[in-house]
Design a protein around this motif. Sequence first.
Motif, PDB file in Angstrom:
ATOM      1  N   MET A  26       0.910  -1.247  -0.202  1.00 33.42           N
ATOM      2  CA  MET A  26      -0.162   0.077   0.035  1.00 33.42           C
ATOM      3  C   MET A  26       0.925   1.067  -0.109  1.00 33.42           C
ATOM      4  O   MET A  26       1.977   1.404   0.790  1.00 33.42           O
ATOM      5  CB  MET A  26      -0.895  -0.146   1.252  1.00 33.42           C
ATOM      6  N   THR A  27       0.499   2.290  -0.775  1.00 30.78           N
ATOM      7  CA  THR A  27       1.343   3.434  -1.134  1.00 30.78           C
ATOM      8  C   THR A  27       1.069   4.394   0.128  1.00 30.78           C
ATOM      9  O   THR A  27       0.084   4.477   0.547  1.00 30.78           O
ATOM     10  CB  THR A  27       1.135   4.116  -2.420  1.00 30.78           C
ATOM     11  N   LYS A  28       2.156   4.998   0.647  1.00 29.45           N
ATOM     12  CA  LYS A  28       2.083   5.795   1.856  1.00 29.45           C
ATOM     13  C   LYS A  28       2.172   7.316   1.379  1.00 29.45           C
ATOM     14  O   LYS A  28       2.962   7.414   0.245  1.00 29.45           O
ATOM     15  CB  LYS A  28       3.373   5.779   2.986  1.00 29.45           C
ATOM     16  N   THR A  29       1.623   8.248   2.053  1.00 34.02           N
ATOM     17  CA  THR A  29       1.920   9.460   1.400  1.00 34.02           C
ATOM     18  C   THR A  29       2.901  10.309   2.233  1.00 34.02           C
ATOM     19  O   THR A  29       2.738   9.846   3.726  1.00 34.02           O
ATOM     20  CB  THR A  29       0.279  10.236   1.773  1.00 34.02           C
ATOM     21  N   ALA A  30       3.538  11.103   1.822  1.00 30.31           N
ATOM     22  CA  ALA A  30       4.507  12.191   2.424  1.00 30.31           C
ATOM     23  C   ALA A  30       4.327  13.490   2.025  1.00 30.31           C
ATOM     24  O   ALA A  30       4.176  13.782   0.860  1.00 30.31           O
ATOM     25  CB  ALA A  30       5.935  11.480   2.342  1.00 30.31           C
ATOM     26  N   SER A  31       4.625  14.295   3.001  1.00 30.45           N
ATOM     27  CA  SER A  31       4.997  15.867   2.666  1.00 30.45           C
ATOM     28  C   SER A  31       6.356  16.350   2.815  1.00 30.45           C
ATOM     29  O   SER A  31       7.063  15.768   3.665  1.00 30.45           O
ATOM     30  CB  SER A  31       4.060  16.617   3.461  1.00 30.45           C
ATOM     31  N   VAL A  32       6.649  17.066   1.715  1.00 32.40           N
ATOM     32  CA  VAL A  32       8.078  17.517   1.980  1.00 32.40           C
ATOM     33  C   VAL A  32       8.079  19.186   1.794  1.00 32.40           C
ATOM     34  O   VAL A  32       7.271  19.987   1.440  1.00 32.40           O
ATOM     35  CB  VAL A  32       8.779  17.345   0.501  1.00 32.40           C
ATOM     36  N   VAL A  33       8.750  19.774   3.189  1.00 33.67           N
ATOM     37  CA  VAL A  33       9.062  20.939   3.486  1.00 33.67           C
ATOM     38  C   VAL A  33      10.139  21.382   2.926  1.00 33.67           C
ATOM     39  O   VAL A  33      11.403  20.993   3.571  1.00 33.67           O
ATOM     40  CB  VAL A  33       8.521  21.386   4.977  1.00 33.67           C
ATOM     41  N   VAL A  34      10.214  22.502   2.157  1.00 34.37           N
ATOM     42  CA  VAL A  34      11.760  22.510   1.335  1.00 34.37           C
ATOM     43  C   VAL A  34      12.298  24.080   2.392  1.00 34.37           C
ATOM     44  O   VAL A  34      11.307  24.882   2.609  1.00 34.37           O
ATOM     45  CB  VAL A  34      11.628  23.288   0.117  1.00 34.37           C
ATOM     46  N   HIS A  35      13.271  23.768   2.821  1.00 37.25           N
ATOM     47  CA  HIS A  35      13.716  25.051   3.957  1.00 37.25           C
ATOM     48  C   HIS A  35      15.241  25.087   3.720  1.00 37.25           C
ATOM     49  O   HIS A  35      15.858  24.252   3.057  1.00 37.25           O
ATOM     50  CB  HIS A  35      13.461  24.643   5.079  1.00 37.25           C
ATOM     51  N   THR A  36      15.720  26.254   4.544  1.00 34.41           N
ATOM     52  CA  THR A  36      17.165  26.122   4.861  1.00 34.41           C
ATOM     53  C   THR A  36      17.237  26.640   6.217  1.00 34.41           C
ATOM     54  O   THR A  36      16.538  27.306   6.704  1.00 34.41           O
ATOM     55  CB  THR A  36      17.751  27.222   4.091  1.00 34.41           C
ATOM     56  N   HIS A  37      18.105  26.027   6.916  1.00 33.48           N
ATOM     57  CA  HIS A  37      18.254  26.610   8.366  1.00 33.48           C
ATOM     58  C   HIS A  37      19.747  27.723   8.244  1.00 33.48           C
ATOM     59  O   HIS A  37      20.893  26.944   7.874  1.00 33.48           O
ATOM     60  CB  HIS A  37      18.758  25.383   9.323  1.00 33.48           C
ATOM     61  N   TRP A  38      19.289  28.850   8.756  1.00 33.26           N
ATOM     62  CA  TRP A  38      20.427  29.831   8.446  1.00 33.26           C
ATOM     63  C   TRP A  38      21.122  30.383   9.593  1.00 33.26           C
ATOM     64  O   TRP A  38      20.234  31.222  10.165  1.00 33.26           O
ATOM     65  CB  TRP A  38      19.845  31.035   7.467  1.00 33.26           C
ATOM     66  N   ASP A  39      21.979  30.005  10.121  1.00 29.38           N
ATOM     67  CA  ASP A  39      22.814  30.366  11.327  1.00 29.38           C
ATOM     68  C   ASP A  39      23.218  31.693  10.923  1.00 29.38           C
ATOM     69  O   ASP A  39      24.108  31.832   9.828  1.00 29.38           O
ATOM     70  CB  ASP A  39      23.750  29.776  12.018  1.00 29.38           C
ATOM     71  N   ARG A  40      23.052  33.043  11.248  1.00 35.25           N
ATOM     72  CA  ARG A  40      23.701  34.082  11.090  1.00 35.25           C
ATOM     73  C   ARG A  40      25.314  34.017  11.139  1.00 35.25           C
ATOM     74  O   ARG A  40      26.073  34.775  10.473  1.00 35.25           O
ATOM     75  CB  ARG A  40      22.977  35.352  11.654  1.00 35.25           C
ATOM     76  N   GLU A  41      25.823  33.548  12.184  1.00 30.64           N
ATOM     77  CA  GLU A  41      27.125  33.422  12.377  1.00 30.64           C
ATOM     78  C   GLU A  41      27.320  31.889  13.053  1.00 30.64           C
ATOM     79  O   GLU A  41      26.497  31.590  13.936  1.00 30.64           O
ATOM     80  CB  GLU A  41      27.673  34.656  13.280  1.00 30.64           C
ATOM     81  N   TRP A  42      28.373  31.389  12.830  1.00 29.78           N
ATOM     82  CA  TRP A  42      28.804  29.931  13.555  1.00 29.78           C
ATOM     83  C   TRP A  42      30.176  29.572  13.179  1.00 29.78           C
ATOM     84  O   TRP A  42      31.044  30.137  13.732  1.00 29.78           O
ATOM     85  CB  TRP A  42      27.561  29.043  13.146  1.00 29.78           C
ATOM     86  N   TYR A  43      30.401  28.775  12.130  1.00 31.98           N
ATOM     87  CA  TYR A  43      31.691  28.415  11.723  1.00 31.98           C
ATOM     88  C   TYR A  43      32.152  29.496  10.609  1.00 31.98           C
ATOM     89  O   TYR A  43      33.169  29.407  10.194  1.00 31.98           O
ATOM     90  CB  TYR A  43      31.776  26.837  11.444  1.00 31.98           C
ATOM     91  N   PHE A  44      31.329  30.349  10.293  1.00 30.48           N
ATOM     92  CA  PHE A  44      31.575  31.495   9.550  1.00 30.48           C
ATOM     93  C   PHE A  44      31.270  32.607  10.282  1.00 30.48           C
ATOM     94  O   PHE A  44      30.507  32.582  10.936  1.00 30.48           O
ATOM     95  CB  PHE A  44      31.314  31.346   8.134  1.00 30.48           C
TER      96      PHE A  44
END
Length: 851
Positions: free
Chosen positions: A1-19
């Motif tokens: 039986m086929t299962k449904t899935a949702s995709v949320v397109v995003h970016t996680h944007w640390d303003r400062e971290w390893y740069f």
Amino acid sequence: MTKTASVVVHTHWDREWYFTNETYTARLARIFPSIIDGLKTNQINKFLFDGQVAALEDLLENCEECIAEAVILYIGEGRINIGPWYVMPDEFLCSGESLIRNLEEGIRIAQKYGESSFIGYLPDTFGHIAQMPQIFNGFEIDTAVVWRGIDIDDDVFQWRSPNGESVNCIFLREGYYQHPFSKVAYVEAVTRHLDALAEAGDREPLLLTQGGDHLAPPGNLQDRVNHFNSAQDKYRIKPATFREYVAERLAGGAQPHPALTGELRENTNAFVLPDVLSTRRYLKRVNQEAEDRLCGQIEPLLAAADLKDSYPHKYLRKTWKLLLQQHAHDSICGCSIDEVHQEMIVRFRRIQDRLDALEALVCEQLGFSSAFANQPGAPSPFADDSLMTAFNPSVKPRSGWHRALIFLAGEKAAEIKVEDHAGRSLETVLCHCEADSSFVSPVDDFPDRTGGHRYEIFVRLNLGGWESSVLRFSKKDRAGASPQAPPSSSEKKAAATIANDWLSISLLAEGIRIENIRCGDFVEAAFSIVSEGDAGDTYNYSPPATPWLARAEITGARTRALQSKGAELELEFRLPQPASLNADRSGASENEVTSHGLLRIRLLNGEPFARASLKWMNRAKDHRLRLLAPLGEKIAKTVSDSAFSLIERPVVYQERQASPPTSEARVSVNPSHSLVQAGKFSIVHRAMQEYEILEQAGMDVLALTLIRSVGWLSRRDLITRSAGAGPDLETPEAQCIGEDEFQFLFSVGKRAENRLSLDVAEAFRRPVLFLKGGGAVTQRPLELDARELLVSSCRQVDEGVEIRLFNPTGDKQSYDLSGGSPKRVSLAGAELQDQSNTVAPDDIATLRILR
């Protein structure tokens, strides 16, 4: 039986971290055109811009105009989702009021460009405070997205605050950093990810968050989704926003969901990286100082002064934004590269300068002081602090001893006399004096420097809510002065004893003995200072394979009377310790260094607690320095505060190494904003925000972390964590070499009346202001009659004054506010049906008074 899935397109944007922020901003401006292209060609249906709008501001200030126009267009159309945060904060290291202002600013900016997502997006914070559901509800946010800190088998649950308010939560079981559609073999990668969710018991539609730290989605994303759907029949994926996913996931409400209440710091499913509480502690100190001064002094001062058209709305908002930028979790946690934290210190300096300017503005507008040297009848800008105004910025009365730092021109005085506006002498204690100078630059003449001395003085005053008192400070003639007794040194340490009418503190051979004279409770061997090896990183403490422990020795003790109004004990510490880890980080280096410190303890008559400050010069690397207080008993729990919470915490002893399933050692360190109660010992502090209970010789010991010296952002060889938490980059400045200061109050006693409270903490962290010049701050004071309620903020709003209260007790508390007729409103400012003058247990109450 086929299962449904949702995709949320995003970016996680640390303003400062390893740069640094500049590097990340350039990267953002570089990749966002591809995101705009994806939206234009419908390869991206909708895009989540990380739930924080500070990165949006970075983008709009630096991208080309055509990109900025497209971004604003797609926000307006609802295809780029933004908000509700200004920055994604650490929840334990920021005040509750800062979290509220963070959401307030984020929603304001989001609505400027379109609409806030109104999803409580917290995918990467290192655990969650108990009151976040109540805070979200105050902004009409009913759904949150979380990952760390959760121990539950379902992928959707109800999260409740202690007062019963709740939000629906999406639990990102596999984390937010999932980008299988970016892989070359994306069909297989997506299938593996969805298989893992299905096997774990997640219900349909399954959720895929396509994105990660500073990532752009593939340019042909929708083509890949279409190909995935046609290449197999196990899953069918469709694009969605979190709001759309939640609506479908919770449709009908047929499936019951489990509930979690309160603080979320479990690390069963994901690392919570608990030792960021003490990493680069100097950042936590200057942050708390800025928060308390802005929220607890400057905003109430501005509101009381009622400057009308001169009110600095724009300047104040910019000051808040600068402070909020410091609260991004990788920033305030101290787990970024050194260059990031160097920039933070510069920003904190800017914040302090702005707060100085706001205080000066009020003093000038009220006529207390003047920026003009040649204005007839105006106070001289070069005047010293002979004339001051003590102002209580709280709407709660404040009585007792208040600390003033004042500058007086000329020679050093042996004694300072303080008189009120009627010429009555006030009780004072002169504690310290040092040579200093004042540099002033008037706006109409040359700048000049005045020589003199700076005095630390305690003045006994009773001030009502928003009450001010004009004070005159003068130097007593040396001939008639009664010089302060010099410190008395004692080679026999047992002779070093001070006392007031509440406490007796003695230095014995085994350490400090603190006794409550009134109830007889005592602790012994208190305030030993110990260093232990730390082979960890900025996220986690980790002992080396061959651990070490070094204990500081007391090398000097001095006592002195404080003009018959108290006494002071000074203790000098010397700590010989390994200079660092050895070359293979398995144990101590053969080299040794000596760190040292000075602990000053003051007892003032009438105060049921001791005032203490510790100045410590750290010369060693790769260690953790702690202040220990043996409790003389076994305890089952401690009590400490976090944002809008006073929480009982069960004792959890330290685990030497990680254990499955997450392979992070169980969380044994606890957060504290300002108060810890442990057995008969209680302490109020300034930014000593990590503590733990240790077991030694069958008894429990309170351990307060002072310094964590570590040299790596992240490492992959810790025994307390099985994998990296970030890139393996060296951070030599996280070793915290140099001097820092720790300020705290302490007391002993098991009964409630002998314990330090949040009311004491509030007065300690947000003290009475001493303003340059003399006069009344307001003719319309406000006074709150409700000792058990805490004041989170008091500020001017368009309609008048807003006061935010919190009830940390287990009982309903009533209040009476003289000087105004308040209305109850939500955190977002909407008038509420409940207009009673009571605050329920654990409730946050916001009042607005028309003026």
